[in-house]
Design a protein around this motif. Sequence first.
Motif, PDB file in Angstrom:
ATOM      1  N   THR A  91     -17.451   3.545  29.951  1.00 50.29           N
ATOM      2  CA  THR A  91     -16.058   3.100  29.883  1.00 50.29           C
ATOM      3  C   THR A  91     -15.301   3.660  31.075  1.00 50.29           C
ATOM      4  OG1 THR A  91     -16.109   3.026  27.470  1.00 50.29           O
ATOM      5  CG2 THR A  91     -13.945   3.110  28.505  1.00 50.29           C
ATOM      6  N   VAL A  92     -14.557   2.801  31.753  1.00 49.13           N
ATOM      7  CA  VAL A  92     -13.789   3.202  32.931  1.00 49.13           C
ATOM      8  C   VAL A  92     -12.360   2.716  32.794  1.00 49.13           C
ATOM      9  CG1 VAL A  92     -15.824   3.123  34.416  1.00 49.13           C
ATOM     10  CG2 VAL A  92     -14.384   1.092  34.204  1.00 49.13           C
ATOM     11  N   ARG A  93     -11.491   3.256  33.628  1.00 47.70           N
ATOM     12  CA  ARG A  93     -10.113   2.786  33.670  1.00 47.70           C
ATOM     13  C   ARG A  93     -10.014   1.552  34.555  1.00 47.70           C
ATOM     14  NH1 ARG A  93      -6.849   8.273  34.961  1.00 47.70           N
ATOM     15  NH2 ARG A  93      -5.604   6.760  36.129  1.00 47.70           N
ATOM     16  N   THR A  94      -9.230   0.587  34.130  1.00 45.48           N
ATOM     17  CA  THR A  94      -9.113  -0.652  34.895  1.00 45.48           C
ATOM     18  C   THR A  94      -8.349  -0.466  36.205  1.00 45.48           C
ATOM     19  OG1 THR A  94      -7.139  -1.266  33.618  1.00 45.48           O
ATOM     20  CG2 THR A  94      -9.258  -2.134  32.858  1.00 45.48           C
ATOM     21  N   ASP A  95      -7.639   0.667  36.362  1.00 44.01           N
ATOM     22  CA  ASP A  95      -6.936   0.909  37.619  1.00 44.01           C
ATOM     23  C   ASP A  95      -7.845   1.559  38.665  1.00 44.01           C
ATOM     24  OD1 ASP A  95      -7.177   3.518  36.752  1.00 44.01           O
ATOM     25  OD2 ASP A  95      -5.022   3.963  36.775  1.00 44.01           O
ATOM     26  N   LEU A  96      -9.142   1.708  38.347  1.00 34.98           N
ATOM     27  CA  LEU A  96     -10.178   2.212  39.244  1.00 34.98           C
ATOM     28  C   LEU A  96     -10.060   3.707  39.536  1.00 34.98           C
ATOM     29  CD1 LEU A  96     -10.364  -0.728  41.832  1.00 34.98           C
ATOM     30  CD2 LEU A  96     -11.455  -0.522  39.587  1.00 34.98           C
ATOM     31  N   ASN A  97      -9.186   4.404  38.829  1.00 37.76           N
ATOM     32  CA  ASN A  97      -9.077   5.847  38.959  1.00 37.76           C
ATOM     33  C   ASN A  97      -9.850   6.528  37.838  1.00 37.76           C
ATOM     34  OD1 ASN A  97      -7.344   5.908  41.299  1.00 37.76           O
ATOM     35  ND2 ASN A  97      -5.709   5.159  39.969  1.00 37.76           N
ATOM     36  N   MET A  98      -9.964   7.853  37.902  1.00 39.70           N
ATOM     37  CA  MET A  98     -10.752   8.582  36.920  1.00 39.70           C
ATOM     38  C   MET A  98     -10.004   9.811  36.424  1.00 39.70           C
ATOM     39  SD  MET A  98     -14.568   8.590  38.627  1.00 39.70           S
ATOM     40  CE  MET A  98     -15.229   9.517  37.230  1.00 39.70           C
ATOM     41  N   THR A  99     -10.217  10.141  35.154  1.00 38.78           N
ATOM     42  CA  THR A  99      -9.743  11.397  34.588  1.00 38.78           C
ATOM     43  C   THR A  99     -10.965  12.244  34.268  1.00 38.78           C
ATOM     44  OG1 THR A  99      -7.805  10.332  33.606  1.00 38.78           O
ATOM     45  CG2 THR A  99      -8.421  12.491  32.747  1.00 38.78           C
ATOM     46  N   VAL A 100     -11.044  13.436  34.844  1.00 43.49           N
ATOM     47  CA  VAL A 100     -12.172  14.329  34.576  1.00 43.49           C
ATOM     48  C   VAL A 100     -11.655  15.553  33.829  1.00 43.49           C
ATOM     49  CG1 VAL A 100     -13.500  13.554  36.555  1.00 43.49           C
ATOM     50  CG2 VAL A 100     -11.919  15.454  36.836  1.00 43.49           C
ATOM     51  N   MET A 101     -12.502  16.088  32.986  1.00 41.00           N
ATOM     52  CA  MET A 101     -12.138  17.278  32.213  1.00 41.00           C
ATOM     53  C   MET A 101     -12.748  18.511  32.857  1.00 41.00           C
ATOM     54  SD  MET A 101     -10.185  16.302  29.757  1.00 41.00           S
ATOM     55  CE  MET A 101     -10.168  17.855  28.841  1.00 41.00           C
ATOM     56  N   PHE A 102     -11.919  19.519  33.062  1.00 41.71           N
ATOM     57  CA  PHE A 102     -12.397  20.822  33.512  1.00 41.71           C
ATOM     58  C   PHE A 102     -11.943  21.839  32.474  1.00 41.71           C
ATOM     59  CE2 PHE A 102     -11.870  24.854  35.789  1.00 41.71           C
ATOM     60  CZ  PHE A 102     -13.165  25.017  36.253  1.00 41.71           C
ATOM     61  N   LYS A 103     -12.923  22.281  31.661  1.00 34.99           N
ATOM     62  CA  LYS A 103     -12.624  23.128  30.515  1.00 34.99           C
ATOM     63  C   LYS A 103     -11.665  22.362  29.607  1.00 34.99           C
ATOM     64  CE  LYS A 103     -13.823  27.322  32.993  1.00 34.99           C
ATOM     65  NZ  LYS A 103     -13.445  28.654  33.458  1.00 34.99           N
ATOM     66  N   ASN A 104     -10.429  22.823  29.433  1.00 36.66           N
ATOM     67  CA  ASN A 104      -9.495  22.108  28.554  1.00 36.66           C
ATOM     68  C   ASN A 104      -8.420  21.350  29.326  1.00 36.66           C
ATOM     69  OD1 ASN A 104     -10.725  23.011  26.136  1.00 36.66           O
ATOM     70  ND2 ASN A 104      -9.637  24.968  26.277  1.00 36.66           N
ATOM     71  N   ASP A 105      -8.600  21.251  30.633  1.00 34.05           N
ATOM     72  CA  ASP A 105      -7.595  20.602  31.473  1.00 34.05           C
ATOM     73  C   ASP A 105      -8.063  19.221  31.930  1.00 34.05           C
ATOM     74  OD1 ASP A 105      -5.931  22.832  31.334  1.00 34.05           O
ATOM     75  OD2 ASP A 105      -6.868  23.766  33.091  1.00 34.05           O
ATOM     76  N   LYS A 106      -7.134  18.268  31.932  1.00 34.63           N
ATOM     77  CA  LYS A 106      -7.409  16.950  32.472  1.00 34.63           C
ATOM     78  C   LYS A 106      -7.011  16.933  33.944  1.00 34.63           C
ATOM     79  CE  LYS A 106      -6.789  14.165  28.275  1.00 34.63           C
ATOM     80  NZ  LYS A 106      -6.031  13.044  27.668  1.00 34.63           N
ATOM     81  N   MET A 107      -7.893  16.425  34.783  1.00 33.74           N
ATOM     82  CA  MET A 107      -7.624  16.359  36.219  1.00 33.74           C
ATOM     83  C   MET A 107      -7.839  14.916  36.680  1.00 33.74           C
ATOM     84  SD  MET A 107      -9.187  19.972  37.527  1.00 33.74           S
ATOM     85  CE  MET A 107      -7.810  20.227  38.634  1.00 33.74           C
ATOM     86  N   GLU A 108      -6.922  14.447  37.529  1.00 37.28           N
ATOM     87  CA  GLU A 108      -6.944  13.055  37.980  1.00 37.28           C
ATOM     88  C   GLU A 108      -7.647  12.911  39.325  1.00 37.28           C
ATOM     89  OE1 GLU A 108      -5.683  10.297  36.382  1.00 37.28           O
ATOM     90  OE2 GLU A 108      -5.371  11.622  34.664  1.00 37.28           O
ATOM     91  N   GLN A 109      -8.553  11.972  39.389  1.00 33.62           N
ATOM     92  CA  GLN A 109      -9.120  11.540  40.662  1.00 33.62           C
ATOM     93  C   GLN A 109      -8.411  10.231  41.027  1.00 33.62           C
ATOM     94  OE1 GLN A 109     -13.367  11.224  40.236  1.00 33.62           O
ATOM     95  NE2 GLN A 109     -13.668  13.428  40.195  1.00 33.62           N
ATOM     96  N   THR A 110      -7.365  10.354  41.829  1.00 36.44           N
ATOM     97  CA  THR A 110      -6.526   9.203  42.159  1.00 36.44           C
ATOM     98  C   THR A 110      -7.053   8.538  43.426  1.00 36.44           C
ATOM     99  OG1 THR A 110      -4.657  10.462  41.258  1.00 36.44           O
ATOM    100  CG2 THR A 110      -4.141   8.410  42.408  1.00 36.44           C
ATOM    101  N   TRP A 111      -8.087   7.741  43.247  1.00 41.37           N
ATOM    102  CA  TRP A 111      -8.669   7.062  44.403  1.00 41.37           C
ATOM    103  C   TRP A 111      -7.780   5.929  44.899  1.00 41.37           C
ATOM    104  CZ3 TRP A 111     -12.096  10.009  46.394  1.00 41.37           C
ATOM    105  CH2 TRP A 111     -12.889  10.827  45.578  1.00 41.37           C
TER     106      TRP A 111
END
Length: 227
Positions: A91-111
């Motif tokens: 499953t991916v986001r339709t905006d082509l960006n990604m959310t990755v989890m680092f421990k309990n934090d959400k981090m955005e890969q804003t390509w």
Amino acid sequence: MRLIHLSVVSALFSIVSLAAQPVQAQSVRAPAIVEGDTWEFRTINMWSSKPISQFSKKTIGISGEYARMFYETRTLGKGEEFVKPQVSEGTVRTDLNMTVMFKNDKMEQTWYKWPLEPGKKWEFQYKQEFPSATNSAQIQVSITNTKAEVIGWETVEVPAGKFKALKIVYKNSWTMDNPTSSGTTQNIVWYSPDTKSSVQTTFESFGADGSPQTRTNQQLTRFENAK
């Protein structure tokens, strides 16, 4: 009369030029991905100009801002023939960006920072954990800082055809612990609104002295628009 005629021609030329400018400077919104959209790519080693892999993905479902994708990857074997494909779903986001989890934090890969337009710049950082290459019991943490810039419109010709695409340059610097290491990489992406994806991507990694190391080129070979 000659002066008037030249003035009219000049005015018409200016109007045509102004009318053409928005085509080049137009902003691009996030793609409208739909079920059935299909993409196929090939990746080439830029050092040897030989193929490395073939990759395809197909949208098999949409739920709001998320898409379910079916993937098929073929890599080149020792006999320089593509081996049996590996298939998976995700499953991916339709905006082509990604959310990755680092421990309990959400981090955005804003390509892609929508809307895209020439001259736009942005930065982002993300962290990831990996098993250590020297000790499987240890965990390595990598930190990547990315600077992105939309350079402008270019016409790109790939096996799937000729496309008007926005050239985006990503300059990445990363650090890793256990053991400590660092490096830089660069991605150049040509994004086409007509295909809802990149049509060409080059990737390069560099040694500590700045020497080029891995160099690959991925090109779109087929696109099927289900809409």
